[in-house]
Design an enzyme around this catalytic site. Structure first.
Site, PDB file in Angstrom:
ATOM      1  N   HIS A 220      22.256  61.903 104.258  1.00  0.00           N
ATOM      2  CA  HIS A 220      21.428  63.273 104.356  1.00  0.00           C
ATOM      3  C   HIS A 220      23.747  63.601 106.016  1.00  0.00           C
ATOM      4  O   HIS A 220      23.754  62.909 106.068  1.00  0.00           O
ATOM      5  CB  HIS A 220      20.763  63.850 105.304  1.00  0.00           C
ATOM      6  CG  HIS A 220      19.567  63.715 103.933  1.00  0.00           C
ATOM      7  ND1 HIS A 220      18.440  65.399 104.596  1.00  0.00           N
ATOM      8  CD2 HIS A 220      19.515  63.284 103.486  1.00  0.00           C
ATOM      9  CE1 HIS A 220      17.786  64.550 103.181  1.00  0.00           C
ATOM     10  NE2 HIS A 220      17.956  63.812 102.651  1.00  0.00           N
TER      11      HIS A 220
ATOM     12  N   HIS B 270      26.120  65.689  94.445  1.00  0.00           N
ATOM     13  CA  HIS B 270      26.284  65.438  96.316  1.00  0.00           C
ATOM     14  C   HIS B 270      27.413  64.913  96.447  1.00  0.00           C
ATOM     15  O   HIS B 270      26.594  63.178  96.049  1.00  0.00           O
ATOM     16  CB  HIS B 270      25.220  66.316  96.573  1.00  0.00           C
ATOM     17  CG  HIS B 270      24.039  67.416  96.619  1.00  0.00           C
ATOM     18  ND1 HIS B 270      22.848  67.101  97.047  1.00  0.00           N
ATOM     19  CD2 HIS B 270      25.110  68.413  96.588  1.00  0.00           C
ATOM     20  CE1 HIS B 270      22.635  68.814  97.111  1.00  0.00           C
ATOM     21  NE2 HIS B 270      23.855  69.690  96.643  1.00  0.00           N
TER      22      HIS B 270
END
Ligand SMILES: *[C@@H]1O[C@H](CO)[C@@H](O)[C@H](O)[C@H]1NC(C)=O
Ligand SMILES: *[C@@H]1O[C@H](CO)[C@@H](O)[C@H](O)[C@H]1NC(C)=O
Ligand SMILES: [Cu+2]
Ligand SMILES: [Zn+2]
Length: 179
Positions: free
Chosen positions: A70, A103
């Protein structure tokens, strides 16, 4: 002459690996709010775009758990909730680690056995421990549920993989690469 060059420039930036000039190592200690704790190591050798990811997370519910980098390493402000979304410097949609469009932080799933242990040992060449895609100082989050790799058809499949609550997280810290 120009066409192949333009084709190359048009490739998604996440396709090619990113080599580091020096061997770099990092680790993350993962802890609750939910179940699951452990340590994961990241190693990228000099001149290589491969990042080796290895470690053990115990105390998980058996089965698959979404496992991502993250964007923020901030577990201080609001626990795992303040680590932001998936690390996504190229503004792509969520995907599987093997997808061309993903991602940077999409490391897929880890799988806990019947005892709740997830033995982690794989490599990824989209994350990096240096340069523009560095994961150093960012967060790792383990989710309560499985990452559907963008294919589940849920509202959040293309952003988070519908992986559910954040059960454990930690900060990716640089460690002595000679050890
Ligand atoms: C990211 O991509 C979405 C569409 O996929 C677009 O709406 C948004 O403006 C983009 N954001 C940036 C910062 O480029
Ligand atoms: C997610 O966590 C919240 C708060 O701890 C809890 O109320 C909720 O039931 C959890 N959701 C799932 C699907 O486990
Ligand atoms: Cu996540
Ligand atoms: Zn993602």
């Amino acid at each position: 002459m120009l066409a192949p060059l333009l084709a190359l420039l048009a490739l998604p930036a996440t396709l090619a690996g990113y080599a580091c000039p020096d061997t770099t190592k990092a680790m993350v200690n993962l802890k609750g709010p939910g179940s699951g704790s452990g340590t994961v190591y990241f190693t990228q050798h000099e001149g290589s775009d491969q990042v080796k990811i290895s470690g053990l997370i115990s105390g998980l519910t058996p089965g698959k758990h979404g496992f991502h980098v993250h964007v923020f390493g901030d577990i201080f402000t609001d626990g795992c909730a303040s680590t932001g979304g998936h690390y996504n410097p190229f503004n792509r949609t969520h995907g599987a680690p093997t997808d061309r469009i993903r991602h940077v932080g999409d490391l897929g799933n880890i799988e806990a056995d019947a005892k709740g242990d997830a033995h982690i040992d794989f490599t990824d060449c989209v994350i990096s421990l240096c340069g523009r895609r560095t994961i150093l100082g960012r967060g790792v989050v383990v989710h309560a549920g499985a990452d559907d790799l963008g294919r589940g058809g849920f509202e959040d499949s293309k952003t988070t993989g519908h992986a559910g609550n954040r059960t454990a997280c930690g900060i990716i810290a640089a460690i002595d690469p000679t050890k």
